[in-house]
Design a protein around this motif. Sequence first.
Motif, PDB file in Angstrom:
ATOM      1  N   LEU A  76     -92.223 -53.362  26.432  1.00  0.00           N
ATOM      2  CA  LEU A  76     -92.200 -51.998  26.278  1.00  0.00           C
ATOM      3  C   LEU A  76     -93.266 -51.253  25.981  1.00  0.00           C
ATOM      4  CD1 LEU A  76     -90.337 -49.385  26.638  1.00  0.00           C
ATOM      5  CD2 LEU A  76     -89.254 -49.885  24.572  1.00  0.00           C
ATOM      6  N   ILE A 133     -86.712 -47.502  31.362  1.00  0.00           N
ATOM      7  CA  ILE A 133     -86.788 -46.897  29.898  1.00  0.00           C
ATOM      8  C   ILE A 133     -87.578 -45.470  29.552  1.00  0.00           C
ATOM      9  CG2 ILE A 133     -86.859 -47.579  27.374  1.00  0.00           C
ATOM     10  CD1 ILE A 133     -86.073 -50.567  28.295  1.00  0.00           C
ATOM     11  N   SER A 174     -76.179 -54.284  27.853  1.00  0.00           N
ATOM     12  CA  SER A 174     -76.795 -53.385  26.806  1.00  0.00           C
ATOM     13  C   SER A 174     -77.070 -51.978  27.541  1.00  0.00           C
ATOM     14  CB  SER A 174     -78.323 -53.839  26.654  1.00  0.00           C
ATOM     15  OG  SER A 174     -78.320 -55.040  26.073  1.00  0.00           O
ATOM     16  N   MET A 213     -82.265 -48.746  23.422  1.00  0.00           N
ATOM     17  CA  MET A 213     -81.420 -49.725  24.007  1.00  0.00           C
ATOM     18  C   MET A 213     -80.712 -50.577  23.063  1.00  0.00           C
ATOM     19  SD  MET A 213     -82.414 -52.256  27.114  1.00  0.00           S
ATOM     20  CE  MET A 213     -84.045 -52.975  26.391  1.00  0.00           C
ATOM     21  N   ASN A 242     -86.448 -50.878  21.875  1.00  0.00           N
ATOM     22  CA  ASN A 242     -85.254 -52.138  22.282  1.00  0.00           C
ATOM     23  C   ASN A 242     -84.790 -52.458  20.888  1.00  0.00           C
ATOM     24  OD1 ASN A 242     -83.693 -54.096  23.139  1.00  0.00           O
ATOM     25  ND2 ASN A 242     -85.147 -55.520  23.595  1.00  0.00           N
ATOM     26  N   LEU A 288     -78.464 -47.763  27.526  1.00  0.00           N
ATOM     27  CA  LEU A 288     -79.570 -46.782  26.986  1.00  0.00           C
ATOM     28  C   LEU A 288     -78.810 -45.364  26.437  1.00  0.00           C
ATOM     29  CD1 LEU A 288     -81.986 -47.136  29.871  1.00  0.00           C
ATOM     30  CD2 LEU A 288     -82.047 -48.386  27.694  1.00  0.00           C
ATOM     31  N   VAL A 346     -87.633 -58.056  26.473  1.00  0.00           N
ATOM     32  CA  VAL A 346     -87.328 -57.690  27.974  1.00  0.00           C
ATOM     33  C   VAL A 346     -88.605 -58.435  28.756  1.00  0.00           C
ATOM     34  CG1 VAL A 346     -87.237 -55.823  29.388  1.00  0.00           C
ATOM     35  CG2 VAL A 346     -86.584 -55.525  27.161  1.00  0.00           C
ATOM     36  N   PHE A 382     -83.268 -60.109  30.182  1.00  0.00           N
ATOM     37  CA  PHE A 382     -83.895 -60.515  28.609  1.00  0.00           C
ATOM     38  C   PHE A 382     -84.070 -61.952  28.780  1.00  0.00           C
ATOM     39  CE2 PHE A 382     -81.018 -56.697  27.849  1.00  0.00           C
ATOM     40  CZ  PHE A 382     -81.865 -55.930  27.014  1.00  0.00           C
ATOM     41  N   THR A 384     -87.633 -52.812  34.205  1.00  0.00           N
ATOM     42  CA  THR A 384     -86.571 -52.395  33.229  1.00  0.00           C
ATOM     43  C   THR A 384     -87.507 -51.302  32.153  1.00  0.00           C
ATOM     44  OG1 THR A 384     -85.013 -54.227  33.659  1.00  0.00           O
ATOM     45  CG2 THR A 384     -84.872 -52.912  31.666  1.00  0.00           C
TER      46      THR A 384
END
Length: 303
Positions: free
Chosen positions: A84, A62, A222, A172, A146, A224, A53, A214, A58
Amino acid sequence: MARVRQEALIPGDSGDDGDGTPPAGSLLGPADVRALATRLGVRPTKTLGQNFVVDANTVRRIVRAAGLEPGDVVVEVGPGLGSLTLALLDVVDRVVAVEIDPVLAEELPVTLAARARPGAEFEVVLSDALKVTELPGPAPTALVANLPYNVAVPVLLTMLERFPTLRRTLVMVQAEVADRLVAPPGSRTYGVPSVKAAWYAEARRAGAVPPPVFWPVPRVDSGLVALTRREPPVTTASREEVFAVVDAAFAQRRKTLRAALAGWAGSPVAAEEVLRRAGVDPTARGETLGVADFARIAGARTA
């Protein structure tokens, strides 16, 4: 399983000191991700299901969707370069990251030490998530990840099985996998992942994620999925016995349960007897049953 490094970050000045050092609490952007990957000689591989990512908004989204609290102990699977992970450490006090790639696992603590919020704690575990049976430190309370595309469902189910303290999960995955995980009985996408996830938790869609966030850009969308832990159905059968029924029912999903469960029960007649004891119509198909129905069937055989 190898513990690469643990750091307790000490509160201090979070600004750039003028030598190019990134400020604490800063997330990775597209240029940061590519620069890190270039320096490490890393090219995302399909074998490991890697898609990094590169969009800070984003990862913030998340983390918001995960509904985390500061006291949560978060386990992250497949942290990659740390996009993340950094966003998680902005919110919670401790993250344990499980990474299978030794190059990424060695570099991640360096990135986190330089950029993470002062006072946050992290630990990196070098391991295949499917082989992890314990994690260092306090028991994890949340899973946020992810997930690698090629092993998303096995990893999710394995983590839910092995770590019953996980109360909340936000993963994800590919959009079609997300659809399967949250599908209700009777829907076109309902199947084995739907039932097995329902054994552990209530699942719901928590948003969509477009390919451009990405690197490399995948050819699929994708999604969630948020899962909230709940107690499994009451049954005299074990989880393994219930899952054996699920596997048998969907191995031949076009057949009636009387036929699909014949091998599991020993014969079509035996399957029908078990189904009737469980209060399930032998002419029904597996795709119409909920997890509690499968639990009753497994329990009826062991009764």
